[in-house]
Write a protein that holds these residues in place. Structure first.
Motif, PDB file in Angstrom:
ATOM      1  N   THR A  42       0.822  -1.203   0.000  1.00 17.56           N
ATOM      2  CA  THR A  42       0.000   0.000   0.000  1.00 17.56           C
ATOM      3  C   THR A  42       0.859   1.257   0.000  1.00 17.56           C
ATOM      4  O   THR A  42       0.452   2.299  -0.498  1.00 17.56           O
ATOM      5  CB  THR A  42      -0.912   0.028   1.226  1.00 17.56           C
ATOM      6  OG1 THR A  42      -0.101  -0.096   2.399  1.00 17.56           O
ATOM      7  CG2 THR A  42      -1.904  -1.110   1.193  1.00 17.56           C
ATOM      8  N   THR A  43       2.046   1.138   0.547  1.00 15.80           N
ATOM      9  CA  THR A  43       2.944   2.286   0.612  1.00 15.80           C
ATOM     10  C   THR A  43       4.332   1.873   0.160  1.00 15.80           C
ATOM     11  O   THR A  43       4.813   0.812   0.540  1.00 15.80           O
ATOM     12  CB  THR A  43       3.032   2.849   2.044  1.00 15.80           C
ATOM     13  OG1 THR A  43       1.722   3.123   2.530  1.00 15.80           O
ATOM     14  CG2 THR A  43       3.875   4.119   2.081  1.00 15.80           C
ATOM     15  N   THR A  94       7.373   9.450  -0.284  1.00 19.45           N
ATOM     16  CA  THR A  94       6.485   8.365   0.115  1.00 19.45           C
ATOM     17  C   THR A  94       5.346   8.308  -0.885  1.00 19.45           C
ATOM     18  O   THR A  94       4.739   9.350  -1.192  1.00 19.45           O
ATOM     19  CB  THR A  94       5.912   8.620   1.513  1.00 19.45           C
ATOM     20  OG1 THR A  94       6.989   8.762   2.443  1.00 19.45           O
ATOM     21  CG2 THR A  94       4.995   7.481   1.945  1.00 19.45           C
ATOM     22  N   SER A  95       5.068   7.124  -1.393  1.00 16.73           N
ATOM     23  CA  SER A  95       3.970   7.023  -2.349  1.00 16.73           C
ATOM     24  C   SER A  95       2.957   5.986  -1.903  1.00 16.73           C
ATOM     25  O   SER A  95       3.315   4.907  -1.442  1.00 16.73           O
ATOM     26  CB  SER A  95       4.485   6.684  -3.750  1.00 16.73           C
ATOM     27  OG  SER A  95       4.908   5.347  -3.837  1.00 16.73           O
ATOM     28  N   ASN A  96       1.716   6.348  -2.007  1.00 14.55           N
ATOM     29  CA  ASN A  96       0.616   5.442  -1.732  1.00 14.55           C
ATOM     30  C   ASN A  96      -0.093   5.128  -3.033  1.00 14.55           C
ATOM     31  O   ASN A  96      -0.277   5.998  -3.879  1.00 14.55           O
ATOM     32  CB  ASN A  96      -0.361   6.065  -0.742  1.00 14.55           C
ATOM     33  CG  ASN A  96       0.247   6.227   0.632  1.00 14.55           C
ATOM     34  OD1 ASN A  96       0.533   5.247   1.308  1.00 14.55           O
ATOM     35  ND2 ASN A  96       0.466   7.455   1.046  1.00 14.55           N
ATOM     36  N   GLU A  97      -0.477   3.873  -3.171  1.00 14.71           N
ATOM     37  CA  GLU A  97      -1.094   3.424  -4.412  1.00 14.71           C
ATOM     38  C   GLU A  97      -2.302   4.277  -4.776  1.00 14.71           C
ATOM     39  O   GLU A  97      -3.183   4.498  -3.933  1.00 14.71           O
ATOM     40  CB  GLU A  97      -1.495   1.952  -4.286  1.00 14.71           C
ATOM     41  CG  GLU A  97      -2.034   1.341  -5.564  1.00 14.71           C
ATOM     42  CD  GLU A  97      -3.556   1.388  -5.621  1.00 14.71           C
ATOM     43  OE1 GLU A  97      -4.188   1.522  -4.559  1.00 14.71           O
ATOM     44  OE2 GLU A  97      -4.097   1.309  -6.728  1.00 14.71           O
ATOM     45  N   SER A 153      -2.440   7.475  -5.401  1.00 14.66           N
ATOM     46  CA  SER A 153      -2.435   8.891  -5.029  1.00 14.66           C
ATOM     47  C   SER A 153      -1.074   9.501  -5.310  1.00 14.66           C
ATOM     48  O   SER A 153      -0.105   8.794  -5.580  1.00 14.66           O
ATOM     49  CB  SER A 153      -2.818   9.078  -3.562  1.00 14.66           C
ATOM     50  OG  SER A 153      -1.904   8.406  -2.733  1.00 14.66           O
ATOM     51  N   HIS A 184       2.857   5.420  -8.578  1.00 13.73           N
ATOM     52  CA  HIS A 184       2.530   4.190  -7.837  1.00 13.73           C
ATOM     53  C   HIS A 184       1.169   3.728  -8.331  1.00 13.73           C
ATOM     54  O   HIS A 184       0.168   3.858  -7.634  1.00 13.73           O
ATOM     55  CB  HIS A 184       2.520   4.499  -6.335  1.00 13.73           C
ATOM     56  CG  HIS A 184       2.467   3.295  -5.463  1.00 13.73           C
ATOM     57  ND1 HIS A 184       2.731   3.367  -4.109  1.00 13.73           N
ATOM     58  CD2 HIS A 184       2.185   1.999  -5.715  1.00 13.73           C
ATOM     59  CE1 HIS A 184       2.608   2.167  -3.575  1.00 13.73           C
ATOM     60  NE2 HIS A 184       2.281   1.326  -4.528  1.00 13.73           N
ATOM     61  N   SER A 227       5.949   0.596  -8.200  1.00 12.71           N
ATOM     62  CA  SER A 227       6.180   2.032  -8.134  1.00 12.71           C
ATOM     63  C   SER A 227       7.368   2.343  -9.024  1.00 12.71           C
ATOM     64  O   SER A 227       8.301   1.540  -9.118  1.00 12.71           O
ATOM     65  CB  SER A 227       6.474   2.480  -6.701  1.00 12.71           C
ATOM     66  OG  SER A 227       6.779   3.867  -6.642  1.00 12.71           O
ATOM     67  N   GLY A 283      -0.071  -3.523   3.968  1.00 11.13           N
ATOM     68  CA  GLY A 283      -1.096  -2.696   4.582  1.00 11.13           C
ATOM     69  C   GLY A 283      -1.561  -3.165   5.938  1.00 11.13           C
ATOM     70  O   GLY A 283      -2.721  -3.038   6.283  1.00 11.13           O
TER      71      GLY A 283
END
Lengths: 112, 117
Positions: free
Chosen positions: B31-32, B49-52, B54, B71, B77, B99
């Protein structure tokens, strides 16, 4: 906010001697603490982690660390160093945001 | 389990070109994902930091227009270094976290060595 201080950028021990790598942390929330090892040109491998369970944490390759809240420390130890332990070691702290904050690293040299 | 791969493992490019680095979680859904940069003999510095699904959150001082992060799925990513220059030469490492609430372990990729000529 979190921070980590690793005392000693370079540590040398003789093969068979005790390994002690020091880590002190600062955290505004109960921390998760980690020790990672990095060999040249490679990523990080997790040695052990503290996640608020037992204060003495045992990891891989004979390493262990003790969480001492009163001293805000999480020092890494191994009773008997092996040549293959020579590497860079990083202590890291994580708070509620899942981000890791790393210390500056300690290069461990093992002398024959 | 919990394996993260990076591709390529090393890349050499000319100044002014763009380079894409992939980070994949092979056996779990991430998820991150995090992107780090490491200079020789130094520690890892978090870039973003990347969240799927967004936009990535960049650390202070990191140019988001230069380091494009996507991502698009729970297992992939990408970091694109646009118009690379010699000062962008570094070791780039990604990590991924599943997650699970309350557990912050990150699993690291093997890193990508970027050299810009």
């Amino acid at each position: 906010a979190q921070s980590v201080t690793q005392l000693g950028s370079h540590v040398s021990v003789s093969e068979g001697a005790l390994v002690l790598l020091r880590c002190n942390y600062s955290s505004s929330v109960p921390p998760y603490l980690f020790w990672y090892v990095q060999y040249p040109n490679q990523g990080l491998q997790l040695l052990l982690k503290y996640t608020s369970a037992a204060t003495l944490v045992k990891g891989i390759n004979g390493f262990e660390a003790e969480f001492k809240k009163s001293e805000t420390s999480f020092h890494l130890t191994k009773p008997s160093a092996h040549m293959s332990d020579a590497a860079e070691y990083f202590c890291a702290v994580s708070g509620s945001a899942r981000q890791l904050t790393f210390g500056s690293g300690t290069q461990l040299t093992v002398l024959p | 389990g919990a394996v993260v791969s990076q591709h390529p493992s090393w890349v050499i490019c000319k100044s002014g070109t763009s380079v894409k680095i992939e980070c994949r979680s092979l056996d779990f859904q991430a998820t991150t994902m995090f992107w780090y940069r490491q200079f020789p003999k130094q520690s890892l510095m978090l870039m973003a930091t990347s969240n799927e699904g967004s936009k990535a959150t960049y650390e202070q001082g990191v140019e988001k227009d230069k380091f494009l992060i996507n991502h698009a799925s729970l297992t992939l990513s990408t970091l694109t270094v646009t118009s690379a220059h010699p000062e962008d030469s570094s070791f780039y490492i990604c990590s991924a976290t599943p997650g699970r609430a309350g557990y912050n372990e990150q699993f690291f990729g093997p890193g990508t060595r970027l050299t810009v000529l």
